[in-house]
Design a protein around this motif. Sequence first.
Motif, PDB file in Angstrom:
ATOM      1  N   THR A 140      37.259  49.913  39.038  1.00  0.00           N
ATOM      2  CA  THR A 140      36.524  48.529  38.603  1.00  0.00           C
ATOM      3  C   THR A 140      36.777  47.592  39.757  1.00  0.00           C
ATOM      4  O   THR A 140      36.139  46.499  39.628  1.00  0.00           O
ATOM      5  N   LEU A 142      39.596  46.655  42.098  1.00  0.00           N
ATOM      6  CA  LEU A 142      40.750  45.905  42.272  1.00  0.00           C
ATOM      7  C   LEU A 142      41.044  44.985  43.601  1.00  0.00           C
ATOM      8  O   LEU A 142      41.537  44.069  43.514  1.00  0.00           O
ATOM      9  N   LYS A 145      38.736  42.039  43.476  1.00  0.00           N
ATOM     10  CA  LYS A 145      39.144  41.098  42.669  1.00  0.00           C
ATOM     11  C   LYS A 145      40.766  40.441  43.307  1.00  0.00           C
ATOM     12  O   LYS A 145      41.027  39.042  43.115  1.00  0.00           O
ATOM     13  N   GLN A 242      41.056  44.571  31.096  1.00  0.00           N
ATOM     14  CA  GLN A 242      40.158  43.251  30.480  1.00  0.00           C
ATOM     15  C   GLN A 242      41.247  42.149  30.750  1.00  0.00           C
ATOM     16  O   GLN A 242      40.873  41.037  31.290  1.00  0.00           O
ATOM     17  N   ASP A 245      42.086  41.602  34.364  1.00  0.00           N
ATOM     18  CA  ASP A 245      40.973  40.947  35.092  1.00  0.00           C
ATOM     19  C   ASP A 245      40.949  39.521  34.627  1.00  0.00           C
ATOM     20  O   ASP A 245      40.509  38.645  35.629  1.00  0.00           O
ATOM     21  N   SER A 249      40.883  36.535  37.444  1.00  0.00           N
ATOM     22  CA  SER A 249      39.973  35.246  37.586  1.00  0.00           C
ATOM     23  C   SER A 249      40.443  34.038  37.379  1.00  0.00           C
ATOM     24  O   SER A 249      40.024  33.293  37.838  1.00  0.00           O
TER      25      SER A 249
END
Length: 256
Positions: A140, A142, A145, A242, A245, A249
């Motif tokens: 996803t 990483l 991010k 989730q 994440d 963020s």
Amino acid sequence: MTALAQLLPLANEALWHGFLVFLRVAALASMLPAFGEQSVPSRIKLVVAIAFTVVVTPAVAVVDIPQELGDISTVLFTEILAGLALGIGIRLFVLALQTAGTIAAHSTSLSQVFGGAGVDPMPAMGYILIVGGLALAVMTGLHIKAAQLIILSYDFMPMGRFTQASELSDWGVAQVARAFTLAFTLAAPFVILSVLYNLALGAINKAMPQLMVAFVGAPVITAGGLFLLLVSSPLILSVWVQAMDGFLSNPFGTPQ
């Protein structure tokens, strides 16, 4: 020669700037899930840290080179501390997933199956969830991010400035509390199954004292735990991703 003499200060400034970014990035990358695992060779970790440094450095504001030894030491220490704080915050999510697997394994009598399969001894359920979670996190994005997190961190933890100890400690306690809350949340289906199993076993034993309920119940709880892992692992890993994440963020926001 004159042109080279004019470029020398710029080169020194660029090297100093890149070195400071590398300190924060290397400290974070050493604890980054998947990239900073104990099974990853040190050379690979160094390459990962250099790659993140090349990506992040152009997005970070340049700071003046300190002239005093004390100022240089302060800048170096603050960058390493900032990277370690962020890295530990991310690593707590891996520990939460490992704790959830341990709780689930103990709840379903599977805690001794393949207990030493990983680098750190853990039940098979924890090892399966860790491998699946790390793979899903990398799939996803990483690495993207993580780079965004490093760039964002300079807004909250400026280069060369100490974060107040009270704020850092409160933030750390909040992250630990969130990790344990997440672990118990992820393991909740297995805990509920264990409670129902023990209640049913107690009722059967009360009704039929002559029956060896342990011999009947052990295969049931083992099969039920494996089936529940098969059914619930996609949901567990999606909730875990989730949550991580959300931290990546907004690492300094209020934990949910």
